[in-house]
Design a protein around this motif. Structure first.
Motif, PDB file in Angstrom:
ATOM      1  N   GLY A  54       1.347  -1.322   0.219  1.00  0.00           N
ATOM      2  CA  GLY A  54       0.292   0.200  -0.047  1.00  0.00           C
ATOM      3  C   GLY A  54       1.010   1.668  -0.215  1.00  0.00           C
ATOM      4  N   GLY A  55       0.103   2.211  -0.371  1.00  0.00           N
ATOM      5  CA  GLY A  55       1.335   3.824  -0.448  1.00  0.00           C
ATOM      6  C   GLY A  55       1.525   4.398   1.063  1.00  0.00           C
ATOM      7  N   GLU A  82       4.844   2.468   1.202  1.00  0.00           N
ATOM      8  CA  GLU A  82       5.442   3.404   0.431  1.00  0.00           C
ATOM      9  C   GLU A  82       6.344   4.894   0.260  1.00  0.00           C
ATOM     10  OE1 GLU A  82       6.153   0.976  -2.712  1.00  0.00           O
ATOM     11  OE2 GLU A  82       7.253   2.821  -3.908  1.00  0.00           O
ATOM     12  N   LYS A  88      11.161   1.381  -7.683  1.00  0.00           N
ATOM     13  CA  LYS A  88      10.172   1.593  -8.125  1.00  0.00           C
ATOM     14  C   LYS A  88      10.315   2.758  -9.706  1.00  0.00           C
ATOM     15  CE  LYS A  88       6.739   0.448  -6.225  1.00  0.00           C
ATOM     16  NZ  LYS A  88       5.844   0.253  -5.259  1.00  0.00           N
ATOM     17  N   ILE A 121      -2.161  -1.359 -11.475  1.00  0.00           N
ATOM     18  CA  ILE A 121      -1.234  -2.504 -10.105  1.00  0.00           C
ATOM     19  C   ILE A 121      -1.643  -1.580  -8.969  1.00  0.00           C
ATOM     20  CG2 ILE A 121       0.859  -1.822  -9.272  1.00  0.00           C
ATOM     21  CD1 ILE A 121       2.238  -1.715 -11.837  1.00  0.00           C
ATOM     22  N   ARG A 156      -3.576  -3.311  -4.784  1.00  0.00           N
ATOM     23  CA  ARG A 156      -4.160  -4.485  -4.013  1.00  0.00           C
ATOM     24  C   ARG A 156      -5.305  -4.570  -4.710  1.00  0.00           C
ATOM     25  NH1 ARG A 156      -5.931  -2.175   0.336  1.00  0.00           N
ATOM     26  NH2 ARG A 156      -5.895   0.316  -0.186  1.00  0.00           N
ATOM     27  N   LYS A 210     -10.530  -0.400  -6.064  1.00  0.00           N
ATOM     28  CA  LYS A 210      -9.430  -0.938  -7.003  1.00  0.00           C
ATOM     29  C   LYS A 210     -10.258  -1.135  -8.442  1.00  0.00           C
ATOM     30  CE  LYS A 210      -6.105   0.350  -4.106  1.00  0.00           C
ATOM     31  NZ  LYS A 210      -5.406   1.791  -3.865  1.00  0.00           N
ATOM     32  N   VAL A 264      -1.143  -7.042 -11.169  1.00  0.00           N
ATOM     33  CA  VAL A 264       0.054  -6.585 -10.479  1.00  0.00           C
ATOM     34  C   VAL A 264      -1.141  -6.226  -9.471  1.00  0.00           C
ATOM     35  CG1 VAL A 264       2.092  -6.390  -9.716  1.00  0.00           C
ATOM     36  CG2 VAL A 264       1.386  -6.475 -12.550  1.00  0.00           C
ATOM     37  N   GLY A 265      -0.372  -7.264  -8.253  1.00  0.00           N
ATOM     38  CA  GLY A 265      -1.008  -6.634  -7.050  1.00  0.00           C
ATOM     39  C   GLY A 265      -0.071  -7.311  -5.755  1.00  0.00           C
ATOM     40  N   SER A 266       0.223  -6.483  -4.795  1.00  0.00           N
ATOM     41  CA  SER A 266       1.126  -7.259  -4.228  1.00  0.00           C
ATOM     42  C   SER A 266      -0.720  -7.426  -2.348  1.00  0.00           C
ATOM     43  CB  SER A 266       1.755  -5.673  -3.108  1.00  0.00           C
ATOM     44  OG  SER A 266       0.671  -5.006  -2.941  1.00  0.00           O
ATOM     45  N   VAL A 269       7.652  -3.768 -10.752  1.00  0.00           N
ATOM     46  CA  VAL A 269       6.071  -2.516 -10.846  1.00  0.00           C
ATOM     47  C   VAL A 269       6.775  -1.363 -12.093  1.00  0.00           C
ATOM     48  CG1 VAL A 269       4.947  -1.555  -9.519  1.00  0.00           C
ATOM     49  CG2 VAL A 269       5.149  -3.053  -8.459  1.00  0.00           C
ATOM     50  N   GLY A 307      -3.777   7.486  -5.045  1.00  0.00           N
ATOM     51  CA  GLY A 307      -3.419   6.289  -5.734  1.00  0.00           C
ATOM     52  C   GLY A 307      -2.071   6.551  -6.531  1.00  0.00           C
ATOM     53  N   LEU A 308      -0.851   6.454  -5.585  1.00  0.00           N
ATOM     54  CA  LEU A 308       0.015   5.972  -6.085  1.00  0.00           C
ATOM     55  C   LEU A 308       0.352   5.903  -7.464  1.00  0.00           C
ATOM     56  CD1 LEU A 308       2.013   5.896  -2.783  1.00  0.00           C
ATOM     57  CD2 LEU A 308       2.620   7.999  -3.839  1.00  0.00           C
ATOM     58  N   THR A 309      -0.178   5.041  -7.942  1.00  0.00           N
ATOM     59  CA  THR A 309       0.316   4.197  -8.548  1.00  0.00           C
ATOM     60  C   THR A 309       0.293   5.500 -10.498  1.00  0.00           C
ATOM     61  OG1 THR A 309      -2.035   3.373  -8.971  1.00  0.00           O
ATOM     62  CG2 THR A 309      -0.601   2.348  -8.420  1.00  0.00           C
ATOM     63  N   GLU A 338       3.211   7.298 -10.504  1.00  0.00           N
ATOM     64  CA  GLU A 338       4.480   6.002 -11.145  1.00  0.00           C
ATOM     65  C   GLU A 338       4.449   6.389 -12.214  1.00  0.00           C
ATOM     66  OE1 GLU A 338       4.554   3.578  -6.685  1.00  0.00           O
ATOM     67  OE2 GLU A 338       3.718   3.521  -8.135  1.00  0.00           O
TER      68      GLU A 338
END
Ligand code: UDP
Length: 414
Positions: free
Chosen positions: A48-49, A52, A207, A235, A237, A242, A266-268, A307, A327-329, A332
């Motif tokens: 999670g963000g 991160e 990353k 990407i 969770r 999401k 892609v999910g952690s 990632v 939503g850091l993704t 990124e």
């Protein structure tokens, strides 16, 4: 509670990326913080963000000269089940907050407070709802004039009132509250030093460091992706907010018109997220037997480098959230120059200027339409790439984020 160890970062490495104004301000405010001790507290060191951000911010702050520690609270499944419900319901899910759940929530906050001796911090930044009640139990062990700051990372624009009201009892005790956007704040009146700060990405983390496209392709090929065909990736969770199921539905529409397309989810799996496994299985069921859908997690060997590779080598990144704190993704992907289609919600609206740095969408159909538009129009995608990267450089880098925090702490001292 437990201290988290982080890998070292060097402030001097960031000087090539930040402008001189930001550097001058950082140096000034960090200097003013000399002799002050800062604690960051959240619920998980991985996934999670928030985790991160803290993995970058804490060592970077230390290298700049801030005296900063990062603590995570401990819990058992009963606590994580309750805090997951808090998360979902503060984002708007219906449901009743039972007195049993309140008891469990408070019990673990109290227990965590008992695990530390006197706390010699000047500033205590508590992230998200899980540890929010620490202010009640830990304050007697801290300095009398310690400043407590609550930092909300979730989308509380339409919260379930029972949950919001319960949480409000605690957050109104804080000396300051930070939200990402104004629309996330209910009942501003009694909240002290209400401040708006956006999260950020670390441009120098594994990353986000620039990765050669061929190298990125090699990395994703290991997960069965055909690097000669187009790829859409989300990407995230595995979480209803999401909308991984909506992502699969989007892909299915795109696939009809663009048969060569592939999808990667892609999910952690975060340690404080018991619901994640259930939602992963639901996602796998929706994907069915389509071998062009790849579902991969940290258990298949996805870590930061992977990632990065997916974000670098995909043709379109999706973040089709239904609620989103930030939503850091999104940042990124924008930072890597990859076009993004995102849900028209919460913090995604800050990062994507519709039609300029990406597209904002409200439905699966709209999402599919915008994905097809990007896949069919490489020039448009290139223009968006440049605008997206600039937006991130200007607003969403870790250095600006840290500067905003120290500015607030400095204000609290006055
Ligand atoms: N992430 C990751 N591996 C994954 C899925 C997500 O490293 O398999 C990272 C992602 O790159 C981002 C963070 O986890 O840095 C998720 O933050 P975001 O703000 O997008 O969502 P949150 O999980 O905090 O709701």
């Amino acid at each position: 509670m437990e201290l988290v160890k982080t890998e070292a970062k060097k402030y001097e490495d960031y000087l090539a990326i930040i402008d001189t104004g930001t550097k001058a301000q950082l140096d000034y405010f960090v200097n003013k913080m000399q002799g002050k001790r800062i604690a960051m507290v959240n619920a998980t060191s991985y996934g999670g963000g928030v985790a991160e951000i803290l993995h970058s911010m804490v060592p970077l702050g230390k290298d700049m000269g801030l005296d900063m520690d990062w603590w995570v609270i401990k819990g058992a499944n009963e606590f994580y089940n309750v805090t997951k419900a808090f998360h979902n319901r503060l984002q708007g899910e219906e449901g009743h907050l039972s007195s049993e759940d309140k008891k469990i929530y408070l019990k673990y906050n109290e227990l965590n407070a008992t695990t530390v001796e006197a706390w010699d911090y000047d500033f205590i930044l508590i992230h998200d709802p899980q540890p929010a009640a620490l202010v009640e139990y830990l304050a007697p062990k801290t300095r009398q004039n310690a400043k407590w700051v609550w930092r909300c990372h979730i989308d509380t624009s339409t919260p379930n009132p029972e949950y919001w009201n319960f949480l409000y009892n605690y957050i109104k005790k804080y000396d300051a509250c930070i939200f990402t956007m104004e629309e996330f704040v209910q009942e501003k009146e009694k909240l002290r030093n209400l401040t708006f700060i956006t999260p950020s990405i670390d441009p120098l983390s594994t990353k986000n460091l620039e990765m050669d496209l061929d190298e990125a392709k090699q990395v994703i090929a290991r997960f069965g992706v055909d690097i000669h065909r187009p790829l859409i990736t989300q990407i995230s969770r595995f979480d209803p907010w999401k909308d991984p199921l909506g992502v699969i539905d989007t892909y299915k529409i795109v696939k009809k018109e663009y048969p060569s397309v592939q999808l990667a989810l892609v999910g952690s799996m975060a340690s404080d997220d018991p619901e994640g496994w259930d939602y992963l299985y639901r996602t796998l069921r929706r994907a069915g037997e389509d071998y062009d859908i790849k579902v991969v997690t940290n258990f298949n060997g996805v870590s930061n480098r992977e990632v990065n590779a997916f974000q670098t080598a995909s043709d379109v990144i999706l973040q089709k959230s239904l609620r989103e704190g930030f939503g850091l993704t999104v940042s990124e992907a924008l930072w890597k120059g990859t076009p993004v289609v995102g849900g028209n919600v919460g913090g995604i609206k800050y990062q994507i200027i519709d039609g300029v740095t990406g597209y904002l969408v409200d439905t699966v159909e709209e999402c599919a339409d915008k994905v097809l538009r990007i896949l069919r129009n490489p020039t448009l995608a290139r223009e968006m790439m440049e605008a997206g990267k600039e937006r991130v450089r200007e607003h969403f880098l870790i250095t600006t984020h840290l500067l905003n925090y120290v500015k607030l702490l400095d204000r609290l001292e006055e």
